[in-house]
Design a protein around this motif. Structure first.
Motif, short mmCIF file in Angstrom:
data_model
loop_
_atom_site.label_atom_id
_atom_site.label_comp_id
_atom_site.label_asym_id
_atom_site.label_seq_id
_atom_site.Cartn_x
_atom_site.Cartn_y
_atom_site.Cartn_z
N ILE A 52 0.89 -1.16 0.00
CA ILE A 52 0.00 0.00 0.00
C ILE A 52 0.93 1.20 0.00
CG2 ILE A 52 -1.67 1.31 1.35
CD1 ILE A 52 -2.88 -1.15 0.09
N HIS A 53 1.11 1.81 -1.16
CA HIS A 53 2.14 2.86 -1.26
C HIS A 53 1.75 3.93 -2.26
CE1 HIS A 53 4.49 1.11 -4.93
NE2 HIS A 53 3.27 0.63 -4.93
N GLY A 54 2.37 5.08 -2.06
CA GLY A 54 2.11 6.19 -2.98
C GLY A 54 2.80 6.00 -4.31
N GLY A 55 3.88 5.23 -4.30
CA GLY A 55 4.65 5.03 -5.53
C GLY A 55 5.74 6.08 -5.64
N LEU A 56 6.75 5.95 -4.80
CA LEU A 56 7.83 6.94 -4.78
C LEU A 56 8.43 7.15 -6.16
CD1 LEU A 56 9.70 8.76 -3.08
CD2 LEU A 56 11.14 6.75 -2.67
N ARG A 57 8.61 6.08 -6.91
CA ARG A 57 9.27 6.21 -8.21
C ARG A 57 8.42 6.96 -9.23
NH1 ARG A 57 8.27 1.40 -11.89
NH2 ARG A 57 6.66 0.14 -10.90
N TYR A 58 7.10 7.05 -9.01
CA TYR A 58 6.25 7.76 -9.97
C TYR A 58 6.48 9.26 -9.93
CZ TYR A 58 3.94 3.22 -9.64
OH TYR A 58 3.69 1.87 -9.60
N VAL A 67 0.33 10.10 -7.23
CA VAL A 67 1.03 9.84 -5.97
C VAL A 67 0.25 10.44 -4.81
CG1 VAL A 67 3.15 10.27 -4.67
CG2 VAL A 67 3.28 9.67 -7.09
N ARG A 68 -0.24 11.65 -4.98
CA ARG A 68 -1.01 12.29 -3.90
C ARG A 68 -2.26 11.48 -3.57
NH1 ARG A 68 -2.07 17.05 -1.27
NH2 ARG A 68 -4.26 17.57 -0.99
N LYS A 69 -2.97 11.02 -4.59
CA LYS A 69 -4.19 10.22 -4.37
C LYS A 69 -3.85 8.93 -3.62
CE LYS A 69 -6.14 8.99 -8.18
NZ LYS A 69 -6.97 9.09 -9.39
N ALA A 70 -2.77 8.29 -4.03
CA ALA A 70 -2.38 7.04 -3.38
C ALA A 70 -1.92 7.28 -1.95
CB ALA A 70 -1.28 6.36 -4.19
N LEU A 71 -1.19 8.37 -1.72
CA LEU A 71 -0.74 8.68 -0.37
C LEU A 71 -1.92 8.97 0.55
CD1 LEU A 71 2.38 10.93 -1.09
CD2 LEU A 71 2.39 8.60 -0.19
N GLN A 72 -2.93 9.63 0.02
CA GLN A 72 -4.13 9.91 0.82
C GLN A 72 -4.84 8.62 1.21
OE1 GLN A 72 -6.08 12.50 -2.00
NE2 GLN A 72 -5.46 14.36 -0.92
N GLU A 73 -4.77 7.63 0.35
CA GLU A 73 -5.46 6.37 0.61
C GLU A 73 -4.72 5.48 1.59
OE1 GLU A 73 -8.65 4.88 -0.72
OE2 GLU A 73 -8.68 7.04 -0.40
N ARG A 74 -3.39 5.63 1.71
CA ARG A 74 -2.61 4.73 2.56
C ARG A 74 -3.19 4.61 3.96
NH1 ARG A 74 3.56 6.72 2.50
NH2 ARG A 74 2.41 8.41 3.50
N GLU A 75 -3.35 5.74 4.64
CA GLU A 75 -3.78 5.68 6.02
C GLU A 75 -5.26 5.33 6.15
OE1 GLU A 75 -2.34 8.52 8.74
OE2 GLU A 75 -0.28 8.40 8.01
N THR A 76 -6.06 5.69 5.15
CA THR A 76 -7.46 5.25 5.14
C THR A 76 -7.53 3.73 5.16
OG1 THR A 76 -8.18 7.22 3.93
CG2 THR A 76 -9.62 5.29 3.83
N LEU A 77 -6.72 3.09 4.32
CA LEU A 77 -6.72 1.64 4.23
C LEU A 77 -6.10 1.00 5.46
CD1 LEU A 77 -5.79 1.09 0.48
CD2 LEU A 77 -8.05 1.10 1.52
N LEU A 78 -5.03 1.57 5.98
CA LEU A 78 -4.39 1.01 7.16
C LEU A 78 -5.34 0.99 8.35
CD1 LEU A 78 -0.87 2.67 6.84
CD2 LEU A 78 -1.36 0.22 6.71
#
Length: 509
Positions: A52-58, A67-78
């Motif tokens: 579950i990651h933002g995708g640093l390499r992107y 990346v921002r969308k994925a980072l926002q989702e990380r803690e929601t999912l955790l």
């Protein structure tokens, strides 16, 4: 199910996107049927790097929105499933010949600040000669960086979404294929076929095509439609070896070819290494790693670790086909966007069809929410989004404190061996007691099919989680196949398959 049953929404595809859409829609009050031609998460969604990651390499490809969308989702999912998802610290060794330190620091600063963090600590630089993560690495690596992301049991994430959909009223049918569907005014008339060859018809107000690698094939075939978008099939392969390091951090390595390779603690005794990114043009159902990929992953590890590995050290492999949104500007498969597009086909006065192109596991919940928002509008229904703060089955753990929950579970079931109690708690969370039932001893869990696998769990997986075979149990609902002695795996597999053949499921597939 009666012939000609009607649903508001027919979801085709039992991967993470299909299961997520079914869950979201059912929770908003839609009547939903989810059909999957194989098992839940049988293909791409059980073959990820399990992050579950933002995708640093992107960030390097300027995919800031993704990346921002994925980072926002990380803690929601955790927070939604702390039993199958948890924070993980990643170590990035600094290789001056690949990227300058200032560029990495700038990227990590962005990664830390593109979205709000509460559960995950920020990044920092480390001295590899002093940090535990430096010990397994070659002596020439003296500096590095540490940052946070998350780990997920990907196949169980799919199952829990399907289970939540079912508990909100959805009908989930595995081993059931969409053969054809035609519009008849404001609804779809669809023909579905079971694994035994029998077929039946249903009607639906809308269809969500979440068939992953088969999204275009389904559109052109069973649905008889064209598409504005297309997917690019990219094979990602992984290898698993015995544990290469003792600490609990993962590694992210930068290769000279600009690919990223992860080395991740896995199943307590192993290390997961991947992934490759290779164009794929064959049948996604038969994807498999090749010798070149195995050697590539071994060579990638050997560039960094003191202890070298060879193909003979590989205990297990898996491969999946990622249906990435076609990007004509990306020649390198690693550079193809991991974002998604939702394509709505809804001529006025006709039943809508929504197709999912692309996506990544981290953004599945947001994708599902947007998909149901779109379909709700097309169907003329208004129902609020609800999944952002809702736990997945077994995830209602106070303060998302898994270790605290595990301690209580072990006290209440002191007769369970510690490793088994931890596995039950990790796999099922607060629903681990549903697996155990009224048992008060190991003997009351029933017959042992393999170390740590008892009949009570098989029964639960069959009746509640749609498991129908040893493959479903050993390699998707769990990774117990890794822990079975290789010389006995075939016999264990045959034994479990025989049990499924003899024991009818409590609910239909």
């Amino acid at each position: 199910m009666t012939q000609g049953s009607r649903f508001d929404l027919l979801v085709v595809g039992g991967g993470i996107n299909g299961a997520g859409i079914a869950r979201d829609a059912a929770g908003r009050g839609f009547s939903v049927l989810l059909c999957e031609q194989d098992d839940l998460a049988a293909h791409t969604s059980s073959a990820s790097t399990k992050l579950i990651h933002g995708g640093l390499r992107y960030l390097e490809y300027r995919e800031f929105g993704l990346v921002r969308k994925a980072l926002q989702e990380r803690e929601t999912l955790l927070r939604a499933a702390p039993h199958i998802m948890w924070p993980l610290r990643f170590v990035m060794p600094h290789m001056p010949d690949l990227r300058p330190a200032w560029l990495i620091r700038a990227g990590l600063f962005l990664y830390d600040h593109l979205a709000k963090r509460e559960l995950l600590p920020g990044s920092r630089g480390i001295d590899m000669r002093r940090h535990a993560a430096g010990a397994p690495l070659v002596d020439s690596i003296r500096r590095g960086f540490v940052y946070s992301d998350g780990w997920v049991d990907d196949a169980r994430l799919v199952v829990l979404n399907a289970l939540d959909a079912s508990e909100h009223g959805a009908r989930v049918m595995t081993r059931t294929k969409l053969v054809s569907a035609v519009r008849a005014g404001n609804e779809w008339h669809a023909k579905l076929q079971r694994a035994d060859g029998t077929s039946f018809d249903v009607r639906a107000g809308a269809i969500a095509n979440a068939a992953g690698p088969w999204v275009a094939e389904l559109l052109h075939g069973a649905l008889g439609r064209g598409a504005q978008h297309s997917v690019r099939l990219v094979k990602g392969s992984h290898i698993v070896t015995r544990r290469l390091f003792d600490h609990d951090h993962a590694y992210i390595f930068q290769n000279p070819d600009k690919r990223i390779i992860f080395a991740i603690p896995y199943e307590r005794e192993y290390t997961l290494i991947g992934t490759t990114d290779i164009e794929y043009r064959d049948d996604p159902a038969h994807v498999a790693i090749d010798a070149g990929e195995v050697q590539y992953l071994c060579d990638s590890i050997n560039r960094y670790f003191k202890r070298h590995i060879a193909p003979a050290d590989v205990c297990w492999t898996y491969s999946g086909v990622r249906p990435l949104l076609e990007d004509e500007n990306a020649d390198n498969p690693s550079a193809v966007t991991r974002d998604y597009k939702l394509e709505l086909d809804a001529p006025e006065g006709t039943a809508p069809l929504l197709s999912v192109f692309g996506g990544k596991i981290t953004t599945f919940r947001k994708l599902a929410e947007e998909a149901v928002d779109t379909l709700a509008g097309a169907l003329g229904q208004k129902a609020p989004a609800w999944t952002a703060g809702a736990p997945l089955p077994g995830g209602n753990i106070e303060r998302a404190d898994f270790e605290g929950f595990l301690a209580r579970f072990q006290r209440e079931h002191a007769w369970l061996p510690a490793d088994l109690a931890r596995r039950y708690a990790r796999a099922y969370g607060t629903r681990a007691t549903n697996v155990i039932g009224h048992a008060r001893s190991l003997s009351e869990l029933g017959r042992a099919f393999a170390p740590g696998l008892y009949e009570a769990e098989l029964r639960y997986l069959r009746d509640v989680e749609w498991a129908r075979s040893a493959q479903d149990v050993l390699w998707r609902r769990s990774k117990l196949g890794l822990h079975v002695e290789p010389g006995t795996l075939a016999a264990v597999t045959a034994d479990i398959d025989a049990w499924f053949a003899q024991e009818p499921a409590a609910r239909a597939a």
